[in-house]
Write a protein that holds these residues in place. Structure first.
Motif, PDB file in Angstrom:
ATOM      1  N   TYR A  10       0.834  -1.206   0.000  1.00  0.00           N
ATOM      2  CA  TYR A  10       0.000   0.000   0.000  1.00  0.00           C
ATOM      3  C   TYR A  10       0.870   1.257   0.000  1.00  0.00           C
ATOM      4  O   TYR A  10       0.616   2.213  -0.755  1.00  0.00           O
ATOM      5  N   ASP A  13      -9.078   6.139  -7.532  1.00  0.00           N
ATOM      6  CA  ASP A  13      -7.947   5.806  -6.656  1.00  0.00           C
ATOM      7  C   ASP A  13      -7.662   7.008  -5.756  1.00  0.00           C
ATOM      8  O   ASP A  13      -6.871   7.890  -6.090  1.00  0.00           O
ATOM      9  N   TYR A  42      -5.918  -4.965  -4.352  1.00  0.00           N
ATOM     10  CA  TYR A  42      -6.353  -3.586  -4.147  1.00  0.00           C
ATOM     11  C   TYR A  42      -5.538  -2.645  -5.043  1.00  0.00           C
ATOM     12  O   TYR A  42      -6.114  -1.788  -5.737  1.00  0.00           O
ATOM     13  N   HIS A  63       2.533   1.965  -3.261  1.00  0.00           N
ATOM     14  CA  HIS A  63       1.573   2.444  -4.268  1.00  0.00           C
ATOM     15  C   HIS A  63       1.323   3.944  -4.118  1.00  0.00           C
ATOM     16  O   HIS A  63       1.364   4.692  -5.100  1.00  0.00           O
ATOM     17  N   TYR A  64       1.056   4.382  -2.893  1.00  0.00           N
ATOM     18  CA  TYR A  64       0.707   5.783  -2.689  1.00  0.00           C
ATOM     19  C   TYR A  64       1.930   6.712  -2.659  1.00  0.00           C
ATOM     20  O   TYR A  64       1.783   7.919  -2.833  1.00  0.00           O
ATOM     21  N   PRO A  72      -8.067   4.521 -12.067  1.00  0.00           N
ATOM     22  CA  PRO A  72      -7.330   5.663 -11.522  1.00  0.00           C
ATOM     23  C   PRO A  72      -8.216   6.820 -11.071  1.00  0.00           C
ATOM     24  O   PRO A  72      -7.843   7.561 -10.153  1.00  0.00           O
ATOM     25  N   ILE A 116     -13.049   0.195  -3.770  1.00  0.00           N
ATOM     26  CA  ILE A 116     -12.003  -0.713  -4.261  1.00  0.00           C
ATOM     27  C   ILE A 116     -11.708  -1.790  -3.222  1.00  0.00           C
ATOM     28  O   ILE A 116     -11.413  -2.939  -3.561  1.00  0.00           O
ATOM     29  N   ASN A 138      -9.868   3.037   0.231  1.00  0.00           N
ATOM     30  CA  ASN A 138     -11.032   3.425  -0.567  1.00  0.00           C
ATOM     31  C   ASN A 138     -12.100   2.344  -0.436  1.00  0.00           C
ATOM     32  O   ASN A 138     -11.845   1.178  -0.729  1.00  0.00           O
ATOM     33  N   CYS A 164      -6.771  -0.356  -8.154  1.00  0.00           N
ATOM     34  CA  CYS A 164      -6.525   1.096  -8.183  1.00  0.00           C
ATOM     35  C   CYS A 164      -5.931   1.530  -9.527  1.00  0.00           C
ATOM     36  O   CYS A 164      -6.310   2.558 -10.089  1.00  0.00           O
ATOM     37  N   LYS A 165      -4.999   0.742 -10.022  1.00  0.00           N
ATOM     38  CA  LYS A 165      -4.345   1.082 -11.291  1.00  0.00           C
ATOM     39  C   LYS A 165      -5.314   1.007 -12.465  1.00  0.00           C
ATOM     40  O   LYS A 165      -5.179   1.745 -13.434  1.00  0.00           O
ATOM     41  N   GLU A 215      -6.318   8.381  -2.230  1.00  0.00           N
ATOM     42  CA  GLU A 215      -5.434   7.934  -1.161  1.00  0.00           C
ATOM     43  C   GLU A 215      -5.961   8.329   0.226  1.00  0.00           C
ATOM     44  O   GLU A 215      -6.674   9.325   0.374  1.00  0.00           O
TER      45      GLU A 215
END
Length: 669
Positions: free
Chosen positions: A443, A619, A608, A446-447, A616, A548, A545, A612-613, A621
């Motif tokens: 996670y 997505d 997850y 990703h962010y 978008p 998601i 989120n 998200c990808k 955060e």
């Protein structure tokens, strides 16, 4: 895959020794003091797989002097033990398949009295893990100055078992299997004294092993038969002219070969071309030839080469075993972490990695693999195998059994090595987030992908809240030195559990922060670890989120989760996942227990991020990510936060994109 190794009278190993190497994991580290035989393991495997001349074997001096290798039954040998997936074995020719299955059944069921203690202990551990249900186990080796396959002390038993099957000849089948193992396995050994300049030349056999395509094949495409004939014709004409001026002399072929072949020309072309090509490293505006780099930079270049070819390969290749002696040699302490991170990535590409090392910092950051502590007491060499997922408990349990010089408190040295590397990097502007497990890392990466690339940000999963706080403790001590310039920050992040976690934070240390995630009102926030707000229990998954998160939950392959009717439980207008579902108490408990399944949270995190990808626009955060950026003083990116997100009506749904996510069995969370 190599599971273990029998050695007799090889290097430091006198008499018969068994070294366990893997339970099916692809990462193995050999640790211990100098002179206990770590490098000898890698060297002996090089002799076995790469068919080195027996004269190059390093025979134990004492055994040789005492006449201990004079008779055939006491000759030195190298005998690896392999575990082979039963699915993989199904594609073998029938005679080899029968051979493997027969020997495997014998070994899995062999009585303790005919096994060495170390080998029996490893076999029992493999059976405890269920490896005998999924894999065959077989040993096959070479004895000094002999060509036939060697089976340690089990050859008679193996012969009896095989002889009951009329269609399989033991000797020929054994030699066929030995050659198959050697041909189908690439063993690349990088000893400490490797000549990096030679290794980096692309015509070298070691580099061709790493490359996706054979150089000879590629160069051969440019040299057709017509070119070969033309070269031979021109050379023949030139020779005839010379012979005319020397009537008493003539050129004649000395063997059966009369003309140059295509292979001759290809090999000489490669040799000539790459003899003038030298690997350079770009440093700033300059390109520095590899032979002019420092010892540490040369060592790093070796790992960079292996990493580049093995990790970036898009094609399937035959199994590779990469063996490296002390990859940390001559490296500055801050570079050790990065070096070992690259090595761990290599194991994801059909590569088994076996290293020797004195950098124990890899122990607390490895969630999978095996470490073998080798100790020596007088003439006795002892081997102690630890699973890296829980090595601390195993070391504590076996302390009284370890003979010889125990590397000063392995746990202490491992954390010292790791935190020294972290502090050194912080002095050079690196920032760190130490989190509980691999799922949290997914996670966070990703962010914070932008910050990772722009702000020298590293994310380290420690294996649980106690380990995060242990690292914080080890970091705090050196950071209390006010005279030491520190340009980076470290943030240790844990969940809020029902069991409170204590940490005595020195408020004067501004480069270290220890925070908890906790649900407050309708959002998840960061608080100091000492904050009096200690409930409810909160995990990173609670801050996601909601759309998601639910979509990813529904995609998990778990019997209990599949029984939950998520559609009827969705709460509209929820801003975070913790407030997204109104489940019955029984279903809440069912979901909670399901997510405790090994590797399932890791799977959830991968799903997850994948969702998200693919979505978008939604997505969004968690808002505490910006709090985290502010604490670390790193640039915030422009994006929506969780305060702007709401869950739509129950009827809204999306389908997860195609693609299966797999998680390592030993993922931390």
């Amino acid at each position: 895959m190599i599971a273990g190794l029998f050695l007799r009278h090889y290097s430091i190993y006198k008499n018969i020794n068994y070294i366990p190497l893997s339970d099916g994991e692809k990462f193995t580290s050999l640790i211990g003091e100098n002179g206990v035989g770590k490098s000898s393991v890698l060297d002996s495997l090089d002799k076995f797989f790469n068919q080195r001349d027996s004269r190059d074997w390093v025979i134990n001096k004492q055994a040789r002097q005492e006449g201990g290798i004079s008779s055939k039954d006491k000759a030195p040998f190298i005998c690896p033990v392999f575990i082979i997936s039963k699915n993989e074995a199904d594609i073998f020719p029938e005679n080899l398949k029968i051979f493997i299955e027969t020997i495997s059944v014998f070994l899995w069921n062999a009585p303790k009295k005919i096994l060495t203690d170390d080998f029996h202990k490893h076999l029992e551990h493999l059976k405890f893990l269920g490896v005998d249900k999924t894999h065959h186990i077989i040993m096959i080796g070479k004895r000094h100055e002999e060509k036939d396959a060697f089976f340690f002390g089990f050859e008679n038993e193996f012969r009896k078992a095989i002889d009951t099957i009329a269609e399989v000849d033991f000797t020929s089948t054994a030699n066929e299997f030995l050659q198959h193992i050697i041909d189908s396995t690439t063993y690349l050994y990088i000893p400490v004294e490797t000549n990096v300049s030679t290794f980096s030349k692309l015509e070298e056999a070691d580099m061709q092993i790493l490359m996706d395509k054979n150089i000879q094949t590629e160069v051969g495409k440019a040299i057709n038969d017509s070119i070969v004939r033309g070269i031979n014709s021109d050379l023949d004409a030139f020779v005839k002219q010379i012979e005319k001026t020397l009537p008493q002399y003539t050129y004649k072929a000395t063997g059966n070969k009369k003309k140059l072949t295509k292979l001759d020309i290809v090999q000489k072309t490669i040799e000539a071309y790459f003899s003038i090509q030298v690997l350079h490293k770009t440093i700033g505006a300059s390109d520095i030839a590899i032979q002019h780099l420092s010892s540490g930079e040369k060592r790093r270049a070796l790992v960079d080469l292996a990493y580049s070819f093995l990790v970036n390969s898009e094609e399937e290749r035959k199994d590779v075993i990469l063996a490296i002696d002390e990859p940390e040699t001559s490296l500055h302490i801050e570079a050790c972490f990065e070096q070992f991170e690259k090595l761990r990535e290599v194991t994801k590409k059909h590569t088994q990695l076996i290293i020797t090392t004195h950098w124990y910092g890899h122990l607390p950051i490895s969630s999978s693999g095996k470490s073998i502590l080798i100790t020596k007491n007088d003439e006795e060499i002892a081997k102690h195998a630890f699973n890296l997922a829980n090595y601390r408990e195993q070391i504590n349990a076996e302390k009284d059994l370890i003979k010889g010089p125990l590397p000063y408190s392995i746990q202490m040295k491992s954390y010292n090595d790791l935190t020294q590397s972290m502090v050194a990097s912080m002095q050079n502007g690196y920032n760190w987030i130490v989190c509980e497990g691999s799922s949290e890392k997914i996670y966070l990466e990703h962010y914070l992908k932008k910050e990772i690339s722009l702000h020298k940000l590293r994310i380290l999963p420690a294996g649980g809240a106690p380990e995060v706080l242990r690292i914080a403790k080890y970091l705090q001590a050196p950071l209390q030195d006010k005279s030491m310039p520190v340009n980076g920050m470290a943030l240790c992040l844990i969940d809020t559990d029902k069991d409170s976690k204590d940490f005595n934070k020195d408020q004067a240390v501004k480069s270290l922060h220890v925070k908890r995630l906790i649900l407050k009102d309708d959002d998840v926030v960061l608080v100091e670890i000492e904050d009096p707000l200690s409930s409810p229990c909160t995990e990173i998954e609670d801050s996601l989120n909601p759309n998601i998160y639910i979509e990813s939950l529904k995609a998990l392959k778990h019997d209990d989760i599949s029984k939950i009717n998520f559609s009827d439980a969705i709460l509209p207008n929820a801003k975070i996942s913790a407030k997204a579902l109104d489940l019955k108490a029984s279903q809440q408990e069912m979901l909670k227990n399901a997510l405790k399944t090994t590797g399932l949270k890791y799977q959830l995190a991968e799903m997850y991020v994948s969702n998200c990808k693919h979505n978008p626009d939604t997505d969004i955060e968690p808002q505490w990510i910006n709090e985290l950026r502010a604490i670390l003083n790193i640039e915030a990116k422009s994006s929506k936060t969780s305060t702007e997100q709401v869950l739509p009506a129950k009827s809204a749904s999306r389908t997860r994109p195609k693609g299966k996510s797999t998680a390592p069995k030993d993922a931390l969370k």
